[in-house]
Design an enzyme around this catalytic site. Sequence first.
Site, PDB file in Angstrom:
ATOM      1  N   ASP A  43     -62.748 -22.721  18.104  1.00 60.87           N
ATOM      2  CA  ASP A  43     -62.457 -23.892  17.289  1.00 60.87           C
ATOM      3  C   ASP A  43     -63.741 -24.292  16.563  1.00 60.87           C
ATOM      4  O   ASP A  43     -64.838 -23.849  16.914  1.00 60.87           O
ATOM      5  CB  ASP A  43     -61.954 -25.012  18.203  1.00 60.87           C
ATOM      6  N   ASP A  45     -64.531 -27.995  14.745  1.00 67.65           N
ATOM      7  CA  ASP A  45     -64.954 -29.367  15.017  1.00 67.65           C
ATOM      8  C   ASP A  45     -64.908 -29.672  16.512  1.00 67.65           C
ATOM      9  O   ASP A  45     -63.899 -29.440  17.175  1.00 67.65           O
ATOM     10  CB  ASP A  45     -64.053 -30.356  14.275  1.00 67.65           C
ATOM     11  N   ASP A 226     -61.874 -27.874  21.875  1.00 66.57           N
ATOM     12  CA  ASP A 226     -62.082 -29.194  22.477  1.00 66.57           C
ATOM     13  C   ASP A 226     -60.880 -30.112  22.402  1.00 66.57           C
ATOM     14  O   ASP A 226     -60.836 -31.140  23.079  1.00 66.57           O
ATOM     15  CB  ASP A 226     -63.253 -29.906  21.779  1.00 66.57           C
TER      16      ASP A 226
END
Length: 280
Positions: A43, A45, A226
């Site tokens: 991922d 961000d 996240d």
Amino acid sequence: MPDAPAPDDLGTDAAGGVPIDLRDRLLAVAADTAARPLLVALDFDGTLAPLQDDPAASRILPAGVEVLASLAGLDGVALALVSGRAMGDLHTLAEVPPGTYLIGSHGVERARVTLFGLDRDVVELAHTEADLLAVLGARAAAVARGRDGVWVETKPTAVVVHTRLAEPQDAEPAEAEAVALGTELGVGTLHGKDVVELTVLRADKGTALQALRHELGAPVVLYAGDDVTDEHAFAALDPQDVTVKVGAGPTVARHRVADPAAGVAALTVLRDALERASRA
């Protein structure tokens, strides 16, 4: 949902913030020649780039830029970024080497970075889907109207209600109304951190990631993320894969690191081990 160890429980003996169990798993994968090609998918961000109030300010940590470049240069390693961002936005912000696969809009968009730009897979909407996207845009704008810090992003196949800049009294009802809008119109709804995405083409990171791994013939995938939307990828992957939750929160991932800096440290452990294995 099962929970991986919380960041405070990772142990003070974890070098560079990399828990011992994750370090050992990365070393084992690097030593296993049957785990090639290895797909390293991440991922953006909150995983490689610390979260920012202004999404345009997000940047991969400098150490992350270096380790991704060296990973991509190793034989038997494929690199991918898997993000909720629109493809153009992701390509603009991601400092990744040629050959990197980019999966945007939670799996709807896909491209590969080349020396001359992006080699994109074409995404086309049917007329009914394009009409629905226009309706979504207008209705989402109404959700944001009059609420400070709530804004709407339009993607090629989706609209996104962002609330990161809003106070709770504006953010919470905006997210609830956006989710209700998705239910009313029967579109795909992804509710992540301070964001609700409404898409006319249903997709998720897990489906997109498994499609890429099968295309590449990758027996092992490392995936780190996240957000709530990354749980689709964690759940879709296989027992031999390496799944890493970055930060706090419930997860089905098998490992956890505290923050993006620790995630980059884990990638460095993997890179160094792969380089040693290639010299052996």
